[in-house]
Design an enzyme around this catalytic site. Structure first.
Site, mmCIF file in Angstrom:
data_model
loop_
_atom_site.group_PDB
_atom_site.id
_atom_site.type_symbol
_atom_site.label_atom_id
_atom_site.label_comp_id
_atom_site.label_asym_id
_atom_site.label_seq_id
_atom_site.Cartn_x
_atom_site.Cartn_y
_atom_site.Cartn_z
ATOM 1 N N SER A 190 -12.235 24.781 41.410
ATOM 2 C CA SER A 190 -12.919 24.807 40.119
ATOM 3 C C SER A 190 -12.392 23.680 39.244
ATOM 4 O O SER A 190 -11.254 23.218 39.401
ATOM 5 C CB SER A 190 -12.684 26.144 39.421
ATOM 6 O OG SER A 190 -13.123 26.117 38.074
ATOM 7 N N TYR A 226 -7.794 33.422 36.253
ATOM 8 C CA TYR A 226 -8.732 32.660 37.076
ATOM 9 C C TYR A 226 -8.253 31.222 37.257
ATOM 10 O O TYR A 226 -8.212 30.693 38.377
ATOM 11 C CB TYR A 226 -10.109 32.684 36.423
ATOM 12 C CG TYR A 226 -11.165 31.885 37.158
ATOM 13 C CD1 TYR A 226 -11.805 32.413 38.274
ATOM 14 C CD2 TYR A 226 -11.518 30.606 36.738
ATOM 15 C CE1 TYR A 226 -12.781 31.684 38.951
ATOM 16 C CE2 TYR A 226 -12.486 29.872 37.403
ATOM 17 C CZ TYR A 226 -13.110 30.407 38.513
ATOM 18 O OH TYR A 226 -14.060 29.693 39.190
#
Length: 678
Positions: free
Chosen positions: A555, A568
């Site tokens: 990400s 996350y």
């Protein structure tokens, strides 16, 4: 409007081809003769429609037929230069074609055109080939069929064989067909129905005779210790051996595999005659063209350890390659095509089953089906007599036939990922599904792994049949579940080349609201999950010795410090560093490890649908429906990112263009300057 003779021919072909006892996949051919009006002269012209080269009877359509003028076919007899030059006649068939389109005429066209019968079938039934390969096949033909079926000694398919069968029919008006020595059967009739009845009668009569008069143990006594293992045990052993065997079959060129443990195979391998029969090889040209002249058979009992089996398989592989090279050298001439590879296409493991290989899954599966046919043929021949396949010099003449080589050269260029086997985690939806879809479109075999088995199977079904994709359950946070998924991939396609660590989830919370459970859940699925999947996959990749790719869908958050996202972002940073670590460690095995850093993938994203989108929208003070455009507007390119964009990056990273790239992170975020990797 379809000619009635053509309609009858297609219906007959489809019925015959639908039953494997009649003929193997893509094996045999059928024909019909009839009259049409010549559009040039307006006069009636007699045509023959015959299944073209490479077609399959069970799925034959009108476009798979070659249409030829019968008068011109018969005129070829006058220019036939003799058996030493009979291959030249195949090119002459083109001058007999009627109209445009249709399939290319096959080598068996002469058989259909020269035999004086309106309808002709040439088939490869196991029962018929059993008679054709028995050492006393001619005598058995007389016993079983009387004078209604005539024996034809082995002759390579071609114009001369067509002349021979035409003469036999002319000299034997009572006959309804022939047994072709070492090969198959040919039958005929005045109507399509009569031809089909004659074909089925020959097949059923042969099988009935084998059933009534055949020995109960055609493969000899059962060898103690070579019987089939219990199902769970043999499949576990098959999975443990799959990577090694795939590497063996792929020494010269990458192959996709197929595994079967049907009783036909395991019973054969348990018999005392199995090693000798396997060494004799197959006989019908359709069989050995797809299975090679003989298989590699492991000479250890069923309870041999995986380690001992692997060691022995590698020894046998070296011997097999030397033996095949010697076979090639014995018969090759100056104009023979180059040797196409010395690896086995069929590998037999007593107590476990059969591994078969091809350039794609369908070819691998069909190769296995052909060897099952060959086992059935051996059973029938040995039950009545002694199995005696055609001489290996004749096998070589067909395997390295110039016409066969020309057929191979006409095959379309393979797609970029053909022959590659991919496993994508979290692939039932969103980014993972887009990746799986793109890889399948580029020719890869795809294993869709997901926590939800039903959704995984449904996503796989959308990509096509099981020759393209399969769905498996995978809880990536559970080591045993991960290994089961890898094993299922190995059994489904024979090996593994490409792994995409995509499974993920996210909970958008600030530090003080993030619980230990939140932290553990996200790290278990993404950091730990990627580690477990990569570890299990790496074992297979290393054993295969074919290199491979591992891709991490990380990400933008792995390098960008955003608000309310501690768990996350931390686990994505963990994944990003796994890429670097594994790139260094696995490079010596030819395994490339790369990462992709997407951002703002709202449409189709499972993470955003799970509540993440609403939380991020709240964080940014906007409506959730505006989130995709919000992310796009803050990028350099001002373009929204969709799952297919990430799939494109996976395609490029795992394709031939970046074969020297490893340890790289590619941003797919439309340009976020704060997240620039370098």
């Amino acid at each position: 409007m379809t000619n009635p003779a053509v309609a009858d021919l297609i219906a007959r072909s489809n019925r015959l081809g639908a039953d494997p006892k009649n003929t193997n996949y893509a094996g045999g051919n059928t024909s019909a003769k009839g009259t049409e009006t010549d559009p040039v002269t307006g006069e009636p012209v007699v045509l023959m429609w015959v299944k073209g080269s490479g077609g399959d009877l069970g799925t034959l359509t009108e476009s798979g037929l070659a249409a030829l003028r019968l008068d011109r076919m018969h005129s070829l007899v006058n220019v036939y230069p003799g058996i030493d030059r009979e291959d030249e006649m195949v090119a002459a068939f083109d001058y007999c074609l009627h109209g445009k389109g249709g399939a290319a005429p096959s080598i068996d066209t002469a058989m259909h055109g020269l035999v004086d019968a309106p309808h002709v079938d040439h088939l490869h039934p196991d029962s018929g080939i059993a008679i054709a390969t028995a050492v006393d096949g001619e005598e058995l033909t007389k016993k079983i069929f009387g004078d209604k079926v005539v024996w034809v000694p082995w002759r390579r398919p071609g114009f001369q064989l067509g002349l021979d069968i035409a003469e036999i029919k002319a000299q034997n008006p009572q006959a309804v067909g022939t047994i072709l020595g070492g090969h198959g059967i040919t039958a005929w009739g005045d109507t399509s129905d009569e031809c089909e009845r004659n074909s089925l009668w020959m097949i059923e009569q042969a099988q009935a005779y084998i059933d009534e008069h055949g020995a109960a143990d055609p493969f000899g006594a059962v060898r103690s210790g070579y019987e089939a293992l219990p199902e769970a045990e043999r499949r576990a052993k098959a999975a443990a051996l799959a990577a090694t065997i795939r590497g063996i079959a792929s020494h010269d060129a990458p192959m996709v595999g197929h595994f079967t443990d049907v009783d036909v195979v395991t019973d054969f391998l348990a018999g005392e005659k199995a090693p000798a029969l396997a060494e004799l090889g197959t006989s019908c040209p359709d069989h050995f063209l797809r299975t090679k002249v003989k298989p590699l058979i492991l000479d250890l009992p069923a309870d041999a350890s995986v380690e001992d089996s692997i060691a022995r398989l590698k020894e046998l592989h070296e011997a097999y390659r030397a033996d095949y090279a010697a076979y090639y050298e014995r018969y090759a001439t100056e104009d023979s095509p180059a040797m196409r590879g010395a690896d086995p296409l069929i590998v037999l493991v007593p107590g476990v089953g059969m591994f078969s290989y091809g350039k794609n899954k369908q070819t691998a599966r069909v190769a296995g089906e052909f060897y099952v046919n060959a086992i059935n043929v051996m059973r029938g021949a040995e039950a009545l007599s002694t199995y005696a396949p055609i001489d290996e010099s004749e096998k070589f003449r067909i395997e390295y036939w110039a016409l066969e080589e020309a057929k191979l050269q006409r095959l379309p260029k393979p797609k970029s990922h053909q022959g590659r086997i991919a496993l994508v985690t979290g692939a039932a939806s969103g980014i993972g599904k887009a990746i799986a879809t793109r890889l399948a479109a580029e020719g890869a075999c795809v294993v869709i792994a997901d926590l939800d088995l039903e959704k995984a199977q449904a996503a796989a079904a959308e990509l096509g049949g099981t020759d393209v994709a399969v769905g498996v359950a995978a809880n990536v946070a559970d080591e045993a579940a991960v290994q089961r998924a890898i094993d299922e991939a190995l059994l489904a396609f024979g090996g593994l080349d490409l792994v995409v660590n995509n499974a993920g989830l996210s909970l958008s919370k600030p530090l003080l609201e993030t619980t230990e459970k939140d932290w553990d859940l996200q790290h278990d699925v993404m950091a730990k999950g990627s580690f477990l999947v990569s570890k299990a996959a790496a074992k297979a990749l290393i054993e295969q010795q074919l290199g491979g790719d591992i891709i991490y869908i990380s990400s933008k958050n792995s390098v960008f410090a955003g608000p309310n996202n501690i768990a996350y972002s931390a686990t994505k940073a963990d994944q990003a560093h796994q890429v670097r670590l594994l790139a260094v460690e696995l490079g010596e095995h030819g395994v490339r490890v790369n990462g992709i850093n997407p951002d703002g993938v709202v449409r189709g994203s499972g993470i955003f649908a799970g509540g993440w989108g609403a939380n991020r929208a709240k964080t940014y003070g906007i409506d959730e429906a505006e989130l995709g455009q919000y992310y796009a507007n803050r990028t350099i390119l001002k373009r929204e990112v969709v799952p297919e964009n990430v799939a494109d990056a996976v395609y490029v990273l795992t394709g031939p263009e970046l074969s020297r790239t490893t340890g790289l992170h590619i941003p797919v975020d439309s340009g976020v300057a704060q997240a620039f990797v370098r």
